[in-house]
Design an enzyme around this catalytic site. Sequence first.
Site, PDB file in Angstrom:
ATOM      1  CB  CYS A 250      -0.937  -0.021   1.206  1.00 14.51           C
ATOM      2  SG  CYS A 250      -1.979   1.438   1.304  1.00 14.51           S
TER       3      CYS A 250
ATOM      4  CB  CYS B 289      -0.700   2.407   4.069  1.00 13.81           C
ATOM      5  SG  CYS B 289      -2.204   1.847   3.282  1.00 13.81           S
ATOM      6  CG  ASP B 290       3.174   0.926   4.428  1.00 14.93           C
ATOM      7  OD1 ASP B 290       2.624   1.359   5.458  1.00 14.93           O
ATOM      8  OD2 ASP B 290       3.065  -0.253   4.046  1.00 14.93           O
TER       9      ASP B 290
END
Length: 297
Positions: free
Chosen positions: A131, A134-135
């Site tokens: 992701c 997300c990261d």
Amino acid sequence: MYNDITIIGAGPAGMSAAVYAARAGCSVALIEETVPGGQIVTTNEVNNYLGFINIDATELALKMAEHVSSFGIDIKYESVKSIDVSGEIKKVFTKKNIYESKVVIIAAGVKRRMLDVEGEMKFRGRGVSYCAVCDGMFFKDKTAAVVGGGFTAIEDAMYLSNICKKVYLIHRRNEFRAEGTIIEQLKNYNNIELVMNSVVTSIDGDKKFDAIMVNNERQIELDCVFVAIGMEPSAQFITSDIHCDENNYILTDENMMTNINGVFAAGDIRKSNLKQIITAASDGAIAGTKAAKYVKE
Ligand code: NAP
């Protein structure tokens, strides 16, 4: 604990099902493993969801969660381990609880497919991510790679190019699966290098991830790699008595009912031709309405 309906997954399908079922007078347990929003929260901005030309993805997910909560439903943040749908009263097991109900709606969505190469499990969460949104920020000014040739991979590469020093976009063929203007847009990103006709053969490092090997011959030094090679159903708890297609997507009728009475499926986990937020919400509306009717009958 007993409710009329247990819903697994608080993405657009599960949240829509919860709203429709609650509006029809049913008590609902809505279980979510991570955060509400499903695939919405793996992207930055949602485009062309009817009524919103562009909307921040987190804002849309939170609006849906607020809508659910306006019906007095508190999302239960638990991971479903297994289900037993053999009897009239269905059971959903999490680590902490057993949820019993007359109906179960499975709306657990999809997860990113894994590359299935050496080193992937070892460095998962320590340089290997699924992701970018997300990261990505963990790798500011670092060197990244994205693997895949679909819309997700290209969008991820573009997103990361604004954060990372350099981004390799690695695809196994010499043509992208994604089509249209997005391919042209790639040319505007000076720090994205295309690595075509290339298959990742291992993810390498000693204690720390530091490189990938492509085609067993070229090593690319990296700080992180984002795998974006498509999706598969989040089906780990689905029992073999629920009919699925060859890729584990659940089969339903037009009322979203599976082959088992009282078990419905909605959203990306269901076999369907179009997987969009609006189709997931539509599935949820149908499942919630039909589930409520089933409870009352
Ligand atoms: P996708 O379209 O299925 O693309 C998956 C890509 O990964 C393909 O290029 C495929 O290669 C490659 N791949 C699959 N297995 C692989 C493996 N084992 N090793 C290496 N490469 C592998 O998946 P997606 O990009 O996640 O998109 C999913 C759906 O969401 C699509 O319908 C897409 O259009 C949609 N979507 C739309 C938007 C948007 O409209 N803005 C954004 C994101 C996603 P091949 O091409 O060689 O098969």
